[in-house]
Design an enzyme around this catalytic site. Sequence first.
Site, short mmCIF file in Angstrom:
data_model
loop_
_atom_site.label_atom_id
_atom_site.label_comp_id
_atom_site.label_asym_id
_atom_site.label_seq_id
_atom_site.Cartn_x
_atom_site.Cartn_y
_atom_site.Cartn_z
N GLU A 145 6.98 -2.35 -9.00
CA GLU A 145 6.67 -3.10 -7.78
C GLU A 145 5.18 -3.39 -7.79
O GLU A 145 4.38 -2.52 -8.16
CB GLU A 145 7.05 -2.29 -6.54
CG GLU A 145 6.67 -2.89 -5.21
CD GLU A 145 7.06 -1.99 -4.05
OE1 GLU A 145 8.14 -1.36 -4.12
OE2 GLU A 145 6.28 -1.89 -3.08
N GLU A 150 -0.80 -4.58 1.39
CA GLU A 150 -0.14 -3.91 2.50
C GLU A 150 -1.21 -3.55 3.51
O GLU A 150 -2.35 -3.23 3.13
CB GLU A 150 0.59 -2.65 2.05
CG GLU A 150 1.74 -2.87 1.10
CD GLU A 150 2.40 -1.56 0.71
OE1 GLU A 150 3.40 -1.19 1.34
OE2 GLU A 150 1.91 -0.93 -0.24
#
Length: 490
Positions: A145, A150
């Site tokens: 990933e 974020e």
Amino acid sequence: MAKLTFNDDFNSLSLWNGSSGTWSTTTAFVNPNGNGSSLPSNGEQEWYINANYAPTASVKPWTVSNGVMTLTAQKVDPSIQQYLGYNQAGLPAMGSYQYTSGLIETNHSFNQTYGYFEMKAQLPAGQGLWPAFWLMPSNGAWPPELDVMEALGKDTSTAYASVHTNQTGSHTSEGEAVNVGDFSSGYHTYAVDWEADKITFYYDNKQVYQVATPADMHGPMYMIANLAMGGGWAGSADGSTPFPAQMDIDYIRAWDSNPYTNGGDIPSSSPPPSPPSSGGGSQVATGVVAAPSGGGTLQGGDGADTLTGGADGPNHLYGGAGADQITGGAHADVINGNAGDDRILGGDGDDVLSGGKDNDAVNGNAGHDTVNGNIGADTVSGGQGDDIVRGGQGDDVLNGGDGNDHLWGDRGANTLTGGAGADTFHIYAGSGVSTVTDFNYAEGDRVHIDDGAHYTVNQQGADVVIDLTGGGEMILQHTQLSALGNGWIT
């Protein structure tokens, strides 16, 4: 010269209808015509609405206006709540979700091996909000990933870049906590240059982190943008969370290589974003530096800096790449160690502290503090006062100190000590193993399990062990289950 391979300026919104369209509105691992999805393994609180599911079609968490696509998180419309959730054992049941939100992804329409991927967006502020822009492999494997960005709405000065891999045979991750100023007050660009040998992250066209490309990240990946809520890292939404909460995206683009090198539109040497301002102005601090007595903003350099906040006003103190020593003043300070093995002391106010990356020691000291070790093996203490104490990612040691504290071990193998006061120890699906050394029911200590999580409780020798379906374990040392009264677990 870089070739533009994907571009959506959001002058209109093209949703996947089952046979055509750019953006799917649900995760790739669920029924594309089903009722939607969430990520219960993270303990998240939102339910992502599927544009192709008729019973929930009245709610549209993805909208376009004036060239901006908005993802909206809000409290659930009671008329559709019965349709939100799972019919599978061990997962949150139908009707259990309290919030809806939006996700867009290109699994059906676009994927690419290597290249430059960029989003320009303004992110929301608020407890429990968790916006992200990331890449996932088209073959359905996990990991790898690639998290371009974020962010946590409870700390609007920091965004996180990270890479997850399984190249060692188990899930590992590397990343960086990056000071971006205030991501909620304007637009920033978040980008990654993924190459065969290295992965380089750019925020506002400035390089912020680089890591070698993992062995399992050499196949096509697709893009995802979403506004999540809750979970162990972001924390649960509460009465302070603004609703509706919105993530505004100006564009999402991809090229086959970095377009800003060799004469591109924006040079890679653009200056970094300024930290948020406070009373004493802002300065880059190297060596031993103190903010003005009325408070101020200091940004550490690449060395081992000593930063001290002003005693008579609020401070914003940010370490750089070295092993820094950072001390706040007597008022409400915001401190982030960023990279390096940092030592952080909050001072007497109600402070918000983050260790950043690497192995940090973070102490809130007096006041009602929010203290987060973040990435690394951290030692985290709340100090005196009613504190929120979190470990983050890594094997951490947490101490609440005096007061009625809330403690989360989060990821990793963690040791939690509440200290004096009525403390609450939190656990959620997908978290690590937290060992509580001093659980005291008579003093008011309690265990809180996030809504929707399924668990079992057993006596194992001298300890009480709580196991959550989907991962997560809490061990209450030297505790007898038979001696715990009503309400010890909520």
